[in-house]
Structure formats: structure tokens, C-alpha cells
Design a protein around this motif. Structure first.
Motif, PDB file in Angstrom:
ATOM      1  N   THR A   6       4.090   1.490 -12.007  1.00 55.75           N
ATOM      2  CA  THR A   6       3.744   0.222 -11.356  1.00 55.75           C
ATOM      3  C   THR A   6       2.772   0.458 -10.215  1.00 55.75           C
ATOM      4  OG1 THR A   6       5.906  -0.702 -11.932  1.00 55.75           O
ATOM      5  CG2 THR A   6       4.710  -1.771 -10.132  1.00 55.75           C
ATOM      6  N   LEU A   7       3.052   1.490  -9.408  1.00 53.13           N
ATOM      7  CA  LEU A   7       2.180   1.792  -8.277  1.00 53.13           C
ATOM      8  C   LEU A   7       0.828   2.311  -8.750  1.00 53.13           C
ATOM      9  CD1 LEU A   7       2.209   1.758  -5.207  1.00 53.13           C
ATOM     10  CD2 LEU A   7       3.031   4.114  -5.236  1.00 53.13           C
ATOM     11  N   ALA A   8       0.824   3.117  -9.812  1.00 54.88           N
ATOM     12  CA  ALA A   8      -0.434   3.656 -10.336  1.00 54.88           C
ATOM     13  C   ALA A   8      -1.363   2.538 -10.794  1.00 54.88           C
ATOM     14  CB  ALA A   8      -0.153   4.615 -11.494  1.00 54.88           C
ATOM     15  N   ASP A   9      -0.809   1.515 -11.430  1.00 53.41           N
ATOM     16  CA  ASP A   9      -1.638   0.378 -11.867  1.00 53.41           C
ATOM     17  C   ASP A   9      -2.329  -0.280 -10.675  1.00 53.41           C
ATOM     18  OD1 ASP A   9      -0.882   0.801 -14.457  1.00 53.41           O
ATOM     19  OD2 ASP A   9       0.682  -0.737 -14.466  1.00 53.41           O
ATOM     20  N   ALA A  10      -1.567  -0.454  -9.594  1.00 48.49           N
ATOM     21  CA  ALA A  10      -2.140  -1.104  -8.410  1.00 48.49           C
ATOM     22  C   ALA A  10      -3.191  -0.222  -7.747  1.00 48.49           C
ATOM     23  CB  ALA A  10      -1.034  -1.448  -7.413  1.00 48.49           C
TER      24      ALA A  10
ATOM     25  N   ALA B 176      -1.355  -0.411  -2.157  1.00 50.61           N
ATOM     26  CA  ALA B 176      -0.966  -0.743  -3.529  1.00 50.61           C
ATOM     27  C   ALA B 176       0.505  -1.148  -3.589  1.00 50.61           C
ATOM     28  CB  ALA B 176      -1.223   0.452  -4.445  1.00 50.61           C
ATOM     29  N   ALA B 177       1.361  -0.415  -2.873  1.00 52.26           N
ATOM     30  CA  ALA B 177       2.791  -0.745  -2.861  1.00 52.26           C
ATOM     31  C   ALA B 177       3.017  -2.116  -2.238  1.00 52.26           C
ATOM     32  CB  ALA B 177       3.562   0.324  -2.095  1.00 52.26           C
TER      33      ALA B 177
ATOM     34  N   GLN C  26       8.326   4.930   7.303  1.00 52.16           N
ATOM     35  CA  GLN C  26       8.245   5.751   6.094  1.00 52.16           C
ATOM     36  C   GLN C  26       7.139   6.778   6.285  1.00 52.16           C
ATOM     37  OE1 GLN C  26       9.691   6.108   2.964  1.00 52.16           O
ATOM     38  NE2 GLN C  26       8.119   7.613   2.460  1.00 52.16           N
ATOM     39  N   ILE C  27       7.505   8.055   6.251  1.00 55.84           N
ATOM     40  CA  ILE C  27       6.515   9.121   6.346  1.00 55.84           C
ATOM     41  C   ILE C  27       6.017   9.453   4.942  1.00 55.84           C
ATOM     42  CG2 ILE C  27       6.067  11.486   7.060  1.00 55.84           C
ATOM     43  CD1 ILE C  27       6.630   9.611   9.388  1.00 55.84           C
ATOM     44  N   GLY C  28       4.721   9.308   4.747  1.00 47.25           N
ATOM     45  CA  GLY C  28       4.139   9.568   3.438  1.00 47.25           C
ATOM     46  C   GLY C  28       4.220   8.348   2.541  1.00 47.25           C
ATOM     47  N   SER C  29       3.570   8.442   1.410  1.00 49.96           N
ATOM     48  CA  SER C  29       3.609   7.349   0.443  1.00 49.96           C
ATOM     49  C   SER C  29       5.027   7.134  -0.051  1.00 49.96           C
ATOM     50  CB  SER C  29       2.698   7.685  -0.744  1.00 49.96           C
ATOM     51  OG  SER C  29       2.987   6.857  -1.852  1.00 49.96           O
ATOM     52  N   PRO C  30       5.439   5.879  -0.249  1.00 55.87           N
ATOM     53  CA  PRO C  30       6.782   5.642  -0.805  1.00 55.87           C
ATOM     54  C   PRO C  30       6.880   6.040  -2.268  1.00 55.87           C
ATOM     55  CG  PRO C  30       5.575   3.584  -0.630  1.00 55.87           C
ATOM     56  CD  PRO C  30       4.735   4.629   0.053  1.00 55.87           C
ATOM     57  N   LYS C  31       5.747   6.211  -2.943  1.00 50.63           N
ATOM     58  CA  LYS C  31       5.676   6.625  -4.351  1.00 50.63           C
ATOM     59  C   LYS C  31       6.167   5.575  -5.344  1.00 50.63           C
ATOM     60  CE  LYS C  31       3.952  10.645  -3.363  1.00 50.63           C
ATOM     61  NZ  LYS C  31       2.540  10.958  -3.686  1.00 50.63           N
ATOM     62  N   GLY C  32       6.885   4.582  -4.866  1.00 47.15           N
ATOM     63  CA  GLY C  32       7.374   3.529  -5.758  1.00 47.15           C
ATOM     64  C   GLY C  32       7.632   2.265  -4.965  1.00 47.15           C
ATOM     65  N   VAL C  33       7.482   1.118  -5.618  1.00 46.15           N
ATOM     66  CA  VAL C  33       7.671  -0.166  -4.944  1.00 46.15           C
ATOM     67  C   VAL C  33       9.144  -0.387  -4.615  1.00 46.15           C
ATOM     68  CG1 VAL C  33       7.256  -2.649  -5.091  1.00 46.15           C
ATOM     69  CG2 VAL C  33       5.681  -1.058  -6.217  1.00 46.15           C
ATOM     70  N   ALA C  34      10.023  -0.079  -5.563  1.00 45.65           N
ATOM     71  CA  ALA C  34      11.457  -0.280  -5.334  1.00 45.65           C
ATOM     72  C   ALA C  34      11.940   0.567  -4.170  1.00 45.65           C
ATOM     73  CB  ALA C  34      12.241   0.049  -6.603  1.00 45.65           C
ATOM     74  N   ARG C  35      11.476   1.821  -4.098  1.00 45.76           N
ATOM     75  CA  ARG C  35      11.906   2.692  -3.003  1.00 45.76           C
ATOM     76  C   ARG C  35      11.439   2.124  -1.661  1.00 45.76           C
ATOM     77  NH1 ARG C  35       9.807   6.886  -4.693  1.00 45.76           N
ATOM     78  NH2 ARG C  35      11.625   7.824  -5.688  1.00 45.76           N
ATOM     79  N   LEU C  36      10.227   1.603  -1.625  1.00 49.31           N
ATOM     80  CA  LEU C  36       9.707   1.013  -0.393  1.00 49.31           C
ATOM     81  C   LEU C  36      10.570  -0.165   0.048  1.00 49.31           C
ATOM     82  CD1 LEU C  36       7.338   0.833   1.709  1.00 49.31           C
ATOM     83  CD2 LEU C  36       6.312  -0.823   0.165  1.00 49.31           C
ATOM     84  N   LEU C  37      10.888  -1.063  -0.887  1.00 49.21           N
ATOM     85  CA  LEU C  37      11.681  -2.246  -0.540  1.00 49.21           C
ATOM     86  C   LEU C  37      13.105  -1.867  -0.176  1.00 49.21           C
ATOM     87  CD1 LEU C  37      10.402  -4.758  -3.241  1.00 49.21           C
ATOM     88  CD2 LEU C  37       9.868  -4.731  -0.802  1.00 49.21           C
ATOM     89  N   GLN C  38      13.658  -0.867  -0.871  1.00 54.18           N
ATOM     90  CA  GLN C  38      15.018  -0.418  -0.563  1.00 54.18           C
ATOM     91  C   GLN C  38      15.095   0.086   0.869  1.00 54.18           C
ATOM     92  OE1 GLN C  38      17.582  -0.319  -3.088  1.00 54.18           O
ATOM     93  NE2 GLN C  38      19.031   0.096  -1.453  1.00 54.18           N
ATOM     94  N   ARG C  39      14.108   0.880   1.257  1.00 53.75           N
ATOM     95  CA  ARG C  39      14.114   1.442   2.605  1.00 53.75           C
ATOM     96  C   ARG C  39      13.780   0.373   3.646  1.00 53.75           C
ATOM     97  NH1 ARG C  39      11.635   7.627   1.731  1.00 53.75           N
ATOM     98  NH2 ARG C  39      13.506   8.359   0.653  1.00 53.75           N
TER      99      ARG C  39
END
Length: 829
Positions: free
Chosen positions: A571-575, A385-386, A343-356
Motif C-alpha cells: 500500500t505504501l509502495a503504491d503511494a 505517502a503514509a 516515530q523515528i524513521g519511516s513507519p513502513k506501513g499505514v496500519a503501523r503508523l495509525l496504530q502508533r
């Protein structure tokens, strides 16, 4: 029926056809309990949602639920059945793969079934044949389903339908495409009262709500799949980390360690967040390893369909070592699992990270692996955080949309058109169908009657224009009697909207793909740009087509597509806030925090590291004037509205003109005014009181609403983009919608579509809910106002954002580099 809570798997007494048992046994595969639960529930007449990790067999759970039920009920008399299973997919690429796999398994079971697909790519001859008789199983998209429902024969075509499966439901759930599909499902349930609907989903938090949107609020089963195997989330830490980073400054500088990671694996999917980033990384990899030309490919949504299909086939055949892709492969064309995901760059979201991440492994019991490559130092915090949220099982919810009257108006025309040959559709029956959806359950009678008036006579302001009277209303029945209106409606159905795209073609040959019209408008013939992994020279532009040839010069532009401004999730911002507080307390156990400890220590020494109970505001004075840096950690979109709001409120206290910049962590306000603001005044500017009124007052609300109205007008049928071969340009469509907006605003100010445009600006463009949540959180925090002598590591990226957006005779990059050197020297003292 399930109430949404946990429930044990059913008794195994449910009979599974021996052919299905044998099909699994022949492959050495185990039938999982959640698959048996789905089969039993479907056989009992239930609908529901299957939530399972990628690659654990939820497709087989849904498919064999439908097939097994048919096998248990039907006698195999050798006659090919009519439409029995309808499979809805959000992507055309998924439709092709799904059709192939369903057809293969049906043949292997010895079923006398036909399995076909129907999308925008399907040949017209095949579509014509399908209008006479649909296959036993049809794989299609929401738009193609709606089109089928607009034909008079749709009642006959769907008369034998037993089961609908909606794949990747989480991708549709919070979109207008999802709303349109809810309406189509309501029509199918009215035709087939015993119809069962099953959705497939992964990486979703609000499962009960997602299930209810799928089933129209009727009771439904929630089937939870296997516990996912471990997901290994690692970060590539640069050897040297600058203490004053800014977004994208690493660019492709980390290409060498990425190359090393690629060399260590047989196959890799390298994801980027934007198409421009994908183009740059594809070129950087090939520049470093030109011998990989035949083994590295590019895949994103603006490339021509034929090019993408060629890449997908090469992935499936194992011919590629690496594919550089965007979200065009997020959902996953069905290919063999790759060894690793980058993953290049932050995933910006937890779901997107897990999906990829799930694209590696991609089978039961096998761990997924993803390597995250930061594009600036603070993204290391986002990666940590993610990972923290992913390991805790905390992922984002996707809220269903409700009350979209533009989608409703389009559906009313579709239903009237599909029933015209039978004397039209009853208003009462149609109202019952519409309100049977979660999206319109609370639709008031006034809104319903307004929408009927809108489609039958154009509403108050447009009633004098015949082209806006699309539906005839006779004795409580709705029908479409004008063939021209029918044709135009079918050509413009759907809710997918985007900025106008220009086709890119070789001067002497085929099509390469599409780029946004406004990007090409910035170029002149002879300019060079990077696209489809090639350097192209613009030769000329004719009728929404950019003709190009291979470029010899190296200097180039990179297209910037709309939709590339991903913001971090809540969700990511909280972490992230939690990790910053952890660093404030001296806890650097996370490896990513340890890697940027020098940066965080400079921030703490020069200013502060805010805790979760604090709002940090920095006041810095420079030759530019007075700067205020606010750090709510609410995401880029919320900060855009928040920065405008705070600037407007402060300017009302003391006359001042502000410029501002935003990123995911905060925003900067800068003014040449010598007036200072006290902590009390800053707190007042951050109040949540009168939020909506003040937002609309401080923004160019009319212009923002007009922009949102363009898409609403297209969906609602107020703007016609033109017949094939004579499409209007983006300027023409925008002018048409703008003219309609002005007419309605002047002569029909209470028009509900105008109100919807205002709401969409607030809710989608400015993330009103998240902005309000940030202000409510700030209200419970203490404001920590500090005055550093110079820009801090957290303030520097915001300063760069603003400098980069300004027009200057000097290179902004040179200016940024000089500032970086000065700050690094100060930090070394």
C-alpha cells in the motif's frame, strides 16, 4: 446474521442491564451505538468482529456484551459462576492490564465474579488451583489456552463457557499463532455448540476475511465502531538535506529538534522500528539531557520482564516524560493517553503508523498526533505517502495463513493428549473440528492422513525411531500413552520461534534481558556493548548466559536483533510511486516533496524520475565495473528475490558474476564483466514466466529451506530444545533440525513438511506474491534505460548498502563520505 455488508444499528429495544447503564453514567460516559449493537448481537447468540479505532471503547463493547448477557440470563444467587468469559490476548503485558480492568469493572457492578489471568508468568500454585476450577473470567494467551486443552479435565473446566473474546485479532490473523488459535476455538465450539466468539481489531482492511477466520467461516456480525477522530501526521524536516542520502545516515543527528518536541509536551511515546535504534535514541536523548535520567525510559522486548513492567507502571502513573519503545508498546499497555507520539524513521506501513499514532489522544473524539522523524531524506517521501493513504482510509490487509501442517501436527498431539484419559479422541470427530476452521477448510484427505501418519509413526523415514511415534492410534482413536512424550509436548507447545537468545546478567546480580546468541558470539571478553540503556562490558559467557559489568570505556557495539529488516508495505509502495510521478510532473505541493526538491531535481536531471507506467533502469560505469540499478518499488524482501533472479537470468545470457544490494526502492547489480545488456535482454530477465522454478534454481534453495525447516521442525515436534536448565544452544537445535532435514530429503523427498518449508521460503522470505505482482506490473510498463555519468541520488543508497556489507581495510564510512563530497560538487556545477 450479517453477510459482512453495512447494516444499521439494531433497535434500542434490547434491554441493557440498569447496572451497566449506571456504570457508564457514573463516569459521565456515553454508550455508543456500536456498543449497543454488539450487546444486542451477543444476546441474540451471534458472534462477530468489532472494528474500531484505538481508544474508542471496543473493549467495553465486548466485555459488557458478555457480562450483560449473563446478567439477563442468570439469577444472582450469590454463587460465584464458573468460567463464563474467556479473554484471549496476544501479549502478556496486555493480559495483566486487561485482568485488572475487567476485575475492577466486575467489582463495581457488584458481580460475584472472579477474574484472573493465566500466562507463562503465572505462578505454578495459581495454575494448579486453576486446573481444579477456572475463574469466572480468564484472561490468557493462545499458548496458555492450548496448554489447558492438553489436560484431561479441560472438558469440565470449559463446561460453562459462554463467550470468547479475542483481543487485537489483527495481530494474530496472519501468523501461525492465529492458526493455532483457530484450532483451539474449533475445539471450544465442539464442547460448547452455542459458544459466541467476538474479536477486537483496529487498522485492518480485509474485515470480512478476518471475521470469517475468527468464526470458522460461520455467519458472523461485523460491527463497525465510531468514525475515528482526525489523525495529524507531521514530519520533522531537517534544516539541511543532502542530495545523496543513505539509509540511517542521519542517525541521531536530529536529536536536538526531537528534544524540543519532547519539551513542548507533558508525555511522549517515541517509537523506533528496531531494538538497536531504540537503544541508540535512548542514549542520545540522555546524553543531550542528563537531567532527564529519571523521566526517560527504555522499553523493548529483549529487556527483562521485571524492567518492562516497572516502566509500564511508571507510564500508568504519569512519572515519565518520554518512553523510547519498539513494537513492544504498539498494542498499548493500557495507560492514560500521552500528549504526542514520535516515530523515528519511516513507519513502513499505514496500519503501523495509525496504530502508533492512536496511542496519543486514545479516547473518543480526541485527535491523535504523530511526528515522524526521517533517518534519511527519502523517508520524507515515505512519510508523505503514509499520510496520503491514511487520510484516504487505505490500509493494509493481513491475509490469514492456511494449510500449515506443522501447527496441525502439534494440535493433533494436544487433542490426543487431552482426551487420553477418556479413551482418546475419534479421528472422525477431530477431522470435523479441524476442517471447521478457515485455516484447514480445504485440507485434503491425503494431507490429513499424512499428518496422522506423521504423528503416530514419524512418517516414512522416521518410523524406525520410537521418539517420533508420539500418538497411539487404536481402532480409529488417538491418544498419548507415554508420560515422557506428554511432558515434552507440553514444554514445547506454541508457535513462537526466534533465533536463540542469551541471557544477559550482571556479574554479581540480577538479569537484564536477552540478546541473540550470534551477537554475543562476535564479542570477546572486554568488549563493550550498549544494552538496556547502559554501556556494558562482557566479562564471560557460560551456558547461554553473558555476564557483564558496567563499562568505563565509551566505544561500544550495538546489538542487532533479527526481525529488524522491515520492508515497506505494498500500500505504501503504491503511494510512493505516485508521489515520485507527481514530482516528475513538477508538482511539489506536499511539504515533504518540497523539502527534498533539490534532491529530486538532481535525480531528474542526471537520470529520470520514473512515472507509474515506467520501470527505470540506470546503467553506470565505474572503476568497480558495470552497475545496473533497477527501481521496481516492491519492497526490500521482494527485491532480494528479484535481484537474484535477474542476475541469474542475465548470467545465462552472457557469462558474468554479479554482486548485488537491495533496499525498499530497488536493487543494484554490479559486475566486472565488460558485456553490456540491451533493453530487450533486461526485459527478458524481468519476465514472470517460470518464476518459481527459476527462483529455486538461482537461490541456494536447499539452504534456505533448511533454515525455514528449523522452525517447522520445532513446531511439529521433530526437535526438542531440552529440559529446563539444560537448553540446547542455537547451534545444537539447528544441527538437530538440519540432520532431520537431510534424512527426510534423502529418504522421504515427498514429505509434506519439506514442501511447506519451500513454500514458506517463497511466500514469507521472498514475498513471492508481491514479487510476482511486481513482475506483472513491470510487464505492463515501458522500460526506461538511462546511462548517467555517475551515481544518482536514487542509486547512491544502493551503492552504500553494498559497500557497507563488504570487508575492506579502509573504513566504509570514510569511503561513503568521500563519494558524497564528490557527488555534491558535481551537483553544484
Amino acid at each position: 446474521m450479517s453477510d459482512g455488508g453495512e447494516r444499521p444499528a439494531p433497535e434500542r429495544a434490547h434491554s441493557v442491564d440498569a447496572r451497566i447503564e449506571g456504570w457508564f453514567a457514573d463516569r459521565g460516559w456515553q454508550i455508543f451505538d456500536f456498543q449497543r449493537e454488539t450487546w444486542a448481537a451477543c444476546a441474540a447468540g451471534e458472534s462477530g468482529l468489532i472494528h474500531a479505532p484505538t481508544g474508542t471503547g471496543k473493549t467495553l463493547a465486548a466485555w459488557f456484551a458478555a457480562v450483560g448477557d449473563w446478567l439477563n440470563r442468570a439469577e444472582d444467587d450469590g454463587i460465584t459462576p464458573g468460567l463464563t468469559v474467556l479473554w484471549i490476548t496476544p501479549l502478556r503485558a496486555l493480559a495483566a492490564d486487561t485482568t485488572a480492568h475487567l476485575a475492577a469493572s466486575a467489582a463495581e457492578l457488584g458481580l460475584n465474579w472472579t477474574v484472573e489471568r493465566r500466562t507463562g508468568d503465572t505462578a505454578s500454585s495459581v495454575k494448579a488451583r486453576q486446573r481444579r476450577r477456572l475463574p469466572s473470567a480468564l484472561v490468557t494467551t493462545p499458548e496458555s489456552l492450548a496448554l489447558l486443552l492438553s489436560y484431561a479435565e479441560h472438558e469440565r473446566l470449559f463446561a460453562s463457557l459462554d463467550v470468547v473474546v479475542v483481543d487485537e485479532w489483527h495481530e494474530l490473523l496472519s501468523t501461525k499463532r492465529g492458526v493455532a488459535l483457530e484450532l483451539c476455538l474449533a475445539r471450544l465450539r465442539a464442547l460448547r455448540p452455542g459458544l459466541r466468539t467476538w474479536g477486537l481489531s483496529a487498522t485492518l482492511a480485509n474485515l470480512e476475511q478476518a471475521r470469517d477466520a475468527l468464526t470458522g467461516g460461520a455467519p458472523g456480525r461485523l460491527v463497525r465502531g465510531m468514525t475515528p477522530a482526525a489523525t495529524h501526521i507531521d514530519a520533522l524536516v531537517p534544516e539541511t538535506i543532502e542530495r545523496f542520502p543513505w539509509a540511517g545516515h542521519l542517525g541521531t543527528r536530529l536529536v536536538q529538534p526531537v528534544i524540543e518536541a519532547l519539551e513542548a509536551a507533558e508525555s511522549t511515546l517515541l517509537f523506533t522500528n528496531t531494538r538497536a535504534q531504540a537503544e541508540l535514541w535512548h542514549q542520545a536523548i540522555l546524553r543531550a539531557r542528563p537531567d532527564w535520567l529519571a523521566r526517560v525510559a527504555l522499553h523493548h522486548g529483549s529487556l527483562d520482564r521485571a524492567l518492562r513492567e516497572r516502566v509500564e507502571a511508571m507510564i500508568a502513573d504519569g512519572q515519565l516524560a518520554c518512553v523510547v519503545a519498539t513494537s513492544s508498546l504498539d498494542l498499548g499497555v493500557d495507560f492514560s493517553p500521552v500528549d504526542q507520539v514520535i516515530q523515528i524513521g519511516s513507519p513502513k506501513g499505514v496500519a503501523r503508523l495509525l496504530q502508533r499514532a492512536g496511542r496519543s489522544g486514545h479516547r473518543p473524539g480526541v485527535a491523535s498526533r504523530i511526528l515522524c522523524v526521517p533517518t534519511h531524506a527519502f523517508e520524507l517521501v515515505e512519510i508523505a505517502a503514509a499520510r496520503r493513504k491514511a487520510l484516504a482510509g487505505e490500509i493494509e490487509a493481513r491475509e490469514p495463513l492456511t494449510g500449515a501442517l506443522d501447527v496441525l501436527a502439534q494440535h493433533i498431539v494436544t487433542r490426543a493428549l487431552g482426551s487420553s484419559a477418556r479413551g482418546g479422541v475419534s479421528e472422525q470427530a477431530l477431522h470435523a473440528e479441524v476442517t471447521a476452521t478457515l485455516a484447514y477448510r480445504d485440507l485434503g484427505d491425503a494431507a490429513w492422513q499424512w499428518t496422522l501418519d506423521f504423528v503416530t509413526r514419524g512418517g516414512t523415514a522416521l518410523s524406525a525411531y520410537p521418539e517420533f511415534r508420539r500418538v497411539d492410534r487404536v481402532d480409529g482413536r488417538l491418544m498419548v500413552g507415554d508420560r515422557r512424550i506428554a511432558r515434552r509436548h507440553r514444554m514445547t507447545m506454541g508457535t513462537i520461534t526466534s533465533d536463540a537468545a542469551m541471557s544477559v546478567k550482571w556479574l554479581k546480580g540480577g538479569r537484564i534481558g536477552t540478546v541473540e546468541e550470534r551477537f554475543i558470539a562476535q564479542l570477546t571478553p572486554g568488549d563493550v556493548f550498549l544494552f538496556s540503556g547502559r554501556l556494558l562490558e562482557l566479562v564471560r559467557v557460560r551456558e547461554l548466559t553473558a555476564y557483564v559489568r558496567a563499562a568505563k570505556r565509551r566505544k561500544r557495539h550495538v546489538p542487532r536483533w533479527a526481525g529488524g529488516r522491515l520492508a515497506i508495505s505494498g500500500t505504501l509502495a503504491d503511494a510512493i510511486r505516485g508521489l515520485i510521478e507527481q514530482a516528475r510532473d513538477g508538482d511539489y505541493r506536499e511539504p515533504e516533496l518540497a523539502a527534498i526538491r533539490g534532491l529530486l531535481e538532481v535525480q531528474r536531471q542526471w537520470s529520470a524520475l520514473p512515472g507509474a507506467d515506467e520501470l527505470l533502469v540506470e546503467h553506470v560505469t565505474s572503476r568497480e565495473g558495470r552497475h545496473w540499478f533497477f527501481y521496481p518499488f516492491a519492497g526490500r524482501l521482494a527485491h532480494e528475490g528479484l535481484s537474484a533472479l535477474v542476475a541469474w537470468r542475465l548470467a545465462r545470457m552472457h557469462a558474468a558474476t554479479f554482486r548485488f544490494s537491495v533496499n525498499d526502492y530497488g536493487f543494484e547489480l554490479v559486475t566486472r564483466s565488460r558485456v553490456g545488456f540491451s533493453a530487450a535482454e533486461l526485459c527478458a530477465a524481468l519476465s514472470s514466466e517460470n518464476l518459481v522454478d527459476d527462483l529455486l534454481a538461482c537461490l541456494n534453495a536447499a539452504e534456505l529451506s533448511k533454515r525455514a525447516f528449523r522452525d517447522i521442525a520445532r513446531i511439529a515436534g521433530l526437535v526438542f530444545p531440552g529440559y529446563p536448565g539444560s537448553h540446547k544452544s542455537a547451534r545444537q537445535v539447528q544441527a538437530s533440525s538440519g540432520l532431520v532435514y537431510d534424512v527426510l530429503a534423502r529418504y522421504d523427498a515427498d514429505n509434506l513438511l519439506l514442501d511447506q518449508a519451500r513454500r514458506e521460503v517463497l511466500e514469507r522470505e521472498l514475498e513471492l506474491g508481491r514479487l510476482r505482482g511486481a513482475l506483472d506490473r513491470i510487464d505492463g510498463q515501458s522500460l526506461r534505460l538511462v546511462s548517467p555519468r555517475r551515481l544518482t541520488p536514487m542509486g547512491f543508497p544502493l551503492w552504500v548498502e553494498r559497500v557497507a556489507s563488504q570487508v575492506s581495510n579502509e573504513s566504509w564510512r570514510d569511503r561513503v563520505e568521500r563519494m558524497t563530497v564528490q557527488l555534491e560538487k558535481a551537483a553544484d556545477r
